[in-house]
Design a protein around this motif. Structure first.
Motif, mmCIF file in Angstrom:
data_model
loop_
_atom_site.group_PDB
_atom_site.id
_atom_site.type_symbol
_atom_site.label_atom_id
_atom_site.label_comp_id
_atom_site.label_asym_id
_atom_site.label_seq_id
_atom_site.Cartn_x
_atom_site.Cartn_y
_atom_site.Cartn_z
ATOM 1 N N ARG A 88 40.030 35.278 109.360
ATOM 2 C CA ARG A 88 40.044 36.732 109.443
ATOM 3 C C ARG A 88 38.915 37.198 110.355
ATOM 4 O O ARG A 88 37.910 36.521 110.487
ATOM 5 N N TYR A 144 47.081 33.016 111.126
ATOM 6 C CA TYR A 144 46.731 32.562 109.780
ATOM 7 C C TYR A 144 45.555 31.611 109.722
ATOM 8 O O TYR A 144 45.366 30.907 108.748
ATOM 9 N N LYS A 145 44.748 31.583 110.787
ATOM 10 C CA LYS A 145 43.614 30.656 110.752
ATOM 11 C C LYS A 145 42.450 31.234 109.970
ATOM 12 O O LYS A 145 41.853 30.576 109.151
ATOM 13 N N ALA A 194 35.609 36.398 99.629
ATOM 14 C CA ALA A 194 34.447 35.868 100.351
ATOM 15 C C ALA A 194 33.667 37.006 100.992
ATOM 16 O O ALA A 194 32.441 36.986 101.053
ATOM 17 N N ALA A 195 34.409 38.023 101.465
ATOM 18 C CA ALA A 195 33.744 39.160 102.094
ATOM 19 C C ALA A 195 32.996 39.991 101.058
ATOM 20 O O ALA A 195 31.930 40.530 101.328
ATOM 21 N N TRP A 237 36.476 39.229 110.258
ATOM 22 C CA TRP A 237 35.083 39.371 109.831
ATOM 23 C C TRP A 237 34.469 38.030 109.439
ATOM 24 O O TRP A 237 33.276 37.926 109.202
ATOM 25 N N GLU A 238 35.289 37.000 109.352
ATOM 26 C CA GLU A 238 34.783 35.675 109.009
ATOM 27 C C GLU A 238 34.195 34.965 110.224
ATOM 28 O O GLU A 238 33.535 33.945 110.086
ATOM 29 N N ARG A 273 33.765 29.812 114.032
ATOM 30 C CA ARG A 273 33.548 29.652 112.581
ATOM 31 C C ARG A 273 32.815 28.351 112.323
ATOM 32 O O ARG A 273 32.974 27.388 113.061
ATOM 33 N N TYR A 294 33.843 29.772 99.974
ATOM 34 C CA TYR A 294 34.214 29.235 101.273
ATOM 35 C C TYR A 294 35.707 28.951 101.281
ATOM 36 O O TYR A 294 36.224 28.272 100.386
ATOM 37 N N ILE A 295 36.425 29.480 102.290
ATOM 38 C CA ILE A 295 37.877 29.329 102.345
ATOM 39 C C ILE A 295 38.291 28.804 103.711
ATOM 40 O O ILE A 295 37.712 29.190 104.725
ATOM 41 N N GLU A 296 39.262 27.937 103.722
ATOM 42 C CA GLU A 296 39.939 27.605 104.974
ATOM 43 C C GLU A 296 41.412 27.902 104.758
ATOM 44 O O GLU A 296 41.994 27.449 103.778
ATOM 45 N N ALA A 297 42.000 28.665 105.672
ATOM 46 C CA ALA A 297 43.390 29.071 105.505
ATOM 47 C C ALA A 297 44.316 28.131 106.254
ATOM 48 O O ALA A 297 43.915 27.473 107.196
ATOM 49 N N PRO A 330 43.461 41.218 96.256
ATOM 50 C CA PRO A 330 44.658 42.062 96.288
ATOM 51 C C PRO A 330 45.850 41.441 95.561
ATOM 52 O O PRO A 330 46.827 42.125 95.291
ATOM 53 N N PRO A 340 46.716 41.665 103.370
ATOM 54 C CA PRO A 340 45.966 40.443 103.049
ATOM 55 C C PRO A 340 46.369 39.225 103.865
ATOM 56 O O PRO A 340 45.551 38.341 104.081
ATOM 57 N N VAL A 341 47.632 39.133 104.299
ATOM 58 C CA VAL A 341 47.998 37.974 105.102
ATOM 59 C C VAL A 341 48.137 38.302 106.584
ATOM 60 O O VAL A 341 48.291 37.405 107.387
ATOM 61 N N CYS A 387 43.176 35.634 101.969
ATOM 62 C CA CYS A 387 42.874 36.834 102.752
ATOM 63 C C CYS A 387 41.380 36.973 102.994
ATOM 64 O O CYS A 387 40.958 37.831 103.752
ATOM 65 N N PHE A 388 40.583 36.166 102.359
ATOM 66 C CA PHE A 388 39.135 36.123 102.559
ATOM 67 C C PHE A 388 38.412 37.352 102.022
ATOM 68 O O PHE A 388 37.237 37.533 102.278
ATOM 69 N N LEU A 389 39.124 38.217 101.262
ATOM 70 C CA LEU A 389 38.437 39.426 100.799
ATOM 71 C C LEU A 389 37.397 39.104 99.745
ATOM 72 O O LEU A 389 36.363 39.749 99.656
#
Lengths: 172, 789
Positions: free
Chosen positions: B217, B214-215, A69-70, B219-220, B242, A78-81, A118, B105-106, A65-67
């Motif tokens: 978010r 799902y790539k 990282a935020a 703010w990223e 990005r 560093y995340i890649e989803a 979360p 979150p997702v 969810c990158f939270l």
């Protein structure tokens, strides 16, 4: 009188020294102690190297969810989803972290990432032996951060479902 | 003009204000800075009153009223923050959240979700319900549209934008009350224009995009507003980028920024067709052909080779032995620089491009009749619109949107003359179907030749229809006349002459993102920038400090003819694929030394001796002129290491050929400079500092690769382009008027105009390499579900 004063001062000091001799030692025997931590003892709250947790089925809790990282003040995560598929299920939700790097050159162990998470996926472990002679070694990848698969997964029929068995259960 | 509506006095939260009668209360509140929350209200769409978030207390009314459906009335006293209102908002949110899964979150909308914002602002974060939320699996409706039913809050925005805005009516509502569900038109999937407006307008994450799912978010990403690279309408699109291994990866395009000429609108290409940038087949390093095979080379090797060969040819065979073909997709600055390169560095007028409309004839007609061109904004405002030829729904989606919404919201009149029963006829006041290819004869008829009517009549158009249409058109003031590439040469002149006395404005439709710019910048063998003939070359020679070659050059087909005859020794093709577009024989390219600057191995590139990998519109800065003449600035968003902008490549070749770069690019001169547009999203502190320096004129030098310096020169030389650069830099559109062009001249080759015939789902070479566009087309052809990513 000055002489007596000096003697009493020395006696007072020495009494502390001799007194300590009879108390049990509180020095940790690190790194020669027993166990995986080699004698190091931690408070539960100690914030060491992160651990990415798994759920009871052995799936990763992180849903990318990158939270973290935020929330990170030093911008070290560093995340890649990527998306879970039927064949390749990594996490419990729709998405998982394909890449999850923490740069320990930058991490200040503030714990904000843990607070932000979360799904309780990222936690602080007690790992502290991060020193290295090469700074590039300090970028930890997901594989290095992940907790082990719970011991019960794969242990018996309930936790060891084959793909064929799963299909059978669905069609019934 | 109708009289302005009467102003009425209202009081909101103790503040006294006035608003025109008929204004909705929610809009009146917005005017004085009071926010009334709502989900279902959307400006420009019909009123719904479904979400009940905008309930306000109005004195003398027994119950709370919806601000989005209540027009203001004289003496109205409104309270938007009373205890009762606050409580009702909280209760409404609680009901909305009762079945809303808390999978933020997702969820793709997480971080840009209106429901999240409302919950933060108005409370109700804790639920009183203990029941299990109802769950439904996510559905895939098309390669690019996914629907997650539990997330839907039933605001019906998607239904309305699809129906009213797009006139597609692919979404509807099934069942009633609490059981209502948004449903696609074909049971389990959509058959539509795939514009993705429903996704963009969805306040939550119920409708998500297949290519962005799902790539990452919101703010990223860094969000960079730039101009779409596909058709000629010039929509503003916000590119989300990005960091990636190879620079900056483009993750999505949308229209977060509603300030562009496109407002809320973006079509399937603008929204999804950016993925060709990351296509595996993209050329990312210079290639030199050795023994019939392409071998990777360094930039230095490739540019040295190209410069040496060009120099050799100029010295040995003379400048007439080199041809240059420009592009419809490079920026104005690059096109301008390219023609300058051909004329000054190579010394030849052999320069042309793929023409998709007869812009020179248009420019001449406009300036002769002192008529005006219409901007895309005018199409939405005009009291009447005449469309001759073309199918905007397929080829100019924004134009179609503007026309549709003008008819719907302003009740404007809309006349169509077309050989096909195009979709826009559903909005038409009058639709006249004429035989294929009879557009020119229709113009003849308009100009007063009644005999022409006889050849126009068929099933759809009787003589009576035609004269009725002509009479109606003669009665329309401030008409906007739009025509496609069916009209060329003298026909354009006749049409402008017919409508100009009624204060009409005109649009000539070209096909690619910068087709109009390429023509304006003088990519012609017989015209200088601004459609000037060589007779008027003195101005240019003064500005350039060099002589313009006097000999009229070869056009594109003549160049290929000369190549076949062995007269053309070198050909420089920038971002173009003439072999495919003009169906030319690629084998004639074997003899000359061919340099192709492109992203992909096109039919032309295969025949090249050197291929230079070029950046495309989202990876550089500069300006585009839309087909209407709206000038807008591009900003660098994506970045791929090892490719260079066409601008930089041209400058480097010129430099290696021993030409003084200062003569080619007027850098260091003038007041304006790059304010950061060409540096990209991750420019960092150092660049920001230099932007500051530049903004204050303190920086001693600007880069020779700075396209803005060239824009200065363009603005000095081309009439109509001298618009506010500050406005351009701040992301606004500026209309350029062709009327200021003096002594415009027509090159005599209307037969060189070859329309691209792109549809809604194709976009020339770029479209072929877009996975999303291909999957959408495959889906339509096979009926099977295809994943877009």
């Amino acid at each position: 009188m000055g002489f007596l004063k000096n003697v009493s001062a020395i006696a007072k000091g020495m009494s502390i020294t001799f007194g300590e001799m009879f108390k049990p030692t509180i020095v940790e025997n690190y790194p020669d102690g027993p166990g995986p931590l080699r004698g190091a003892v931690f408070q539960e709250r100690f914030r060491g190297m992160h651990v990415l947790q798994r759920d009871e089925n052995g799936l990763e809790k992180c849903v990318a969810c990158f939270l973290c990282a935020a929330a990170c003040p030093s911008n070290c995560i560093y995340i890649e989803a990527a998306e879970n598929t039927e064949e390749n299920r990594i996490s419990g939700a729709e998405r998982y972290a394909k890449v999850y790097n923490i740069d320990y050159n930058r991490c200040i162990f503030c714990g904000y990432c843990v607070e932000a998470c979360p799904t309780d996926a990222i936690t602080h472990g007690h790992g502290f032996e991060l020193a290295t002679l090469n700074a590039t070694n300090l970028v930890y990848r997901k594989e290095q951060l992940l907790a082990g698969v719970p011991a019960h997964v794969g242990q018996n029929v309930v936790f060891n479902i084959t793909e064929a068995a799963k299909q059978k259960m669905i069609t019934k | 003009m109708a009289d302005a509506p009467k102003l009425v006095n209202i009081t909101v939260n103790g503040k006294k204000t006035t608003a025109p009668a008929g204004t909705l209360l929610i809009e009146a509140c917005k005017q004085i800075g009071i926010e009334v929350p709502s989900f279902c209200y959307y400006p420009g769409l019909s009123l719904q009153g479904a979400c009940r978030m905008c309930l306000v207390e109005i004195e003398k009314m027994p119950k709370l009223q919806t601000a989005c459906t209540t027009p203001v009335a004289e003496g109205m006293v409104v309270n938007t923050e009373s205890e009762k209102v606050v409580q009702s908002r909280k209760a409404m949110l609680e009901i909305v959240l009762a079945n809303h899964p808390l999978d933020c979150p997702v969820c793709d909308a997480g971080g840009e979700c209106e429901l999240q914002d409302m919950t933060y602002t108005y409370g109700a974060a804790e639920s009183k319900f203990i029941d299990i939320k109802s769950h439904r699996d996510e559905q895939q409706w098309s390669p690019v549209v996914f629907f997650d039913r539990p997330r839907c809050i039933l605001c019906y925005r998607c239904v309305r934008v699809c129906g009213e805005g797009m006139d597609v009516w692919a979404l509807g509502v099934q069942n009633r009350g609490q059981g209502s569900v948004i449903a696609p038109n074909k049971q389990d999937h959509l058959e539509c224009e795939e514009c993705g407006m429903c996704i963009d307008i969805c306040p939550v994450g119920a409708l998500t995009s297949g290519s962005y799912r799902y790539k990452t978010r919101p703010w990223e990403m860094n969000h960079v507003g730039t101009v779409c690279t596909h058709c000629g309408d010039g929509c503003l699109t916000t590119v989300g980028v990005r960091r990636s291994d190879t620079g900056m990866e483009i993750v999505r395009c949308d229209n977060r920024d509603k300030s562009g000429i496109n407002g809320d609108f973006l079509c399937v290409k603008g929204r999804y067709a950016f993925d060709f940038a990351a296509n595996q087949e993209r050329i990312t390093q210079p290639l030199i052909k050795r023994d019939g095979k392409f071998v990777p080379a360094t930039w230095t090797q490739a540019i040295e080779l190209v410069a040496d060969k060009f120099k050799q040819v100029v010295q040995k065979d003379g400048p007439q032995a080199i041809g240059v073909i420009g592009s419809n997709r490079t920026t104005n600055e690059e096109n301008y620089l390219l023609q300058k390169f051909a004329r000054l560095v190579l010394g030849t007028n052999n320069i042309d491009h793929h023409r998709t409309a007869d812009f020179p004839a248009f420019a001449k007609a406009i300036s002769e009749n002192k008529a005006r061109t219409a901007s895309m904004r005018d199409v939405f405002e005009a009291p009447a619109v005449l469309l001759i030829g073309n199918d905007p729904t397929e080829q100019h989606p924004l134009l179609a949107w503007q026309i549709r919404n003008n008819v719907r919201l302003h009740r404007s009149k809309f006349y169509i003359v077309n050989s096909q029963a195009i979709k826009l006829r559903r909005q038409a006041t009058q639709f006249v179907q004429i035989p294929t290819g009879a557009e020119a004869r229709f113009v003849d008829f308009l100009s007063g030749n009644d005999a022409a009517a006889g050849t126009l009549t068929q099933a759809g158009a009787s003589n009576e229809n035609l004269s009725q249409l002509r009479d109606a058109l003669k009665g329309e003031q401030n008409l906007v006349v739009i025509f496609g590439s069916e009209l060329r040469g003298a026909d354009i002149s006749a049409l402008v002459k017919f409508a100009a006395p009624q204060n009409a404005k005109f649009i000539c439709l070209g096909d690619y993102a910068n087709s109009r710019g390429a023509a304006d910048m003088g990519l012609f063998p017989d015209l200088l920038p601004g459609y000037a003939t060589f007779a008027g070359a003195a101005r240019y020679q003064q500005e350039w400090g060099a002589d313009v070659p006097a000999l009229v050059g070869m056009d594109l087909k003549q160049m290929f003819g000369a190549a076949r005859d062995g007269k053309l020794k070198a050909l420089y093709v920038v971002g173009s694929n003439p072999v495919s577009r003009y169906a030319l024989d690629p084998f004639v390219l074997q003899a000359p030394f061919v340099v192709v600057q492109d992203m992909f191995m096109t039919e032309t590139a295969i025949a090249a001796d050197v291929i230079l990998p070029a950046a495309f519109a989202y990876e550089k800065s500069g300006t585009f002129t839309s087909t209407c003449g709206d000038l807008q600035m591009l900003r660098k968003a994506g970045d791929v290491v090892s490719v260079k902008s066409d601008f930089e490549i041209v400058v480097r070749i010129a430099e290696k050929m021993g030409y003084d770069v200062r003569k080619l690019v007027p850098f260091g001169k003038g007041l304006r400079a790059d304010m950061g547009q060409s540096r990209g999203a991750q420019s960092g502190e150092a660049d920001r500092h230099s932007v500051w320096l530049q903004a204050r004129g303190l920086e001693p030098k600007v880069s020779p690769f700075d396209p803005l310096a060239t824009l200065d020169e363009i603005q000095r030389l081309i009439p109509g382009y001298d618009v506010s650069q500050i406005n351009l830099v701040s992301g606004n559109d500026e209309h350029t008027q062709l009327v200021q062009i003096q002594n415009a001249s027509i090159p005599s080759h209307p037969e060189l105009v070859v329309p691209s015939n792109d549809t809604l789902f194709t976009s020339g070479t770029l479209g072929r390499y877009s996975t999303v566009l291909n999957s959408v087309m495959e889906r339509r052809a096979t009926g099977k579900e295809v994943a877009a990513d």
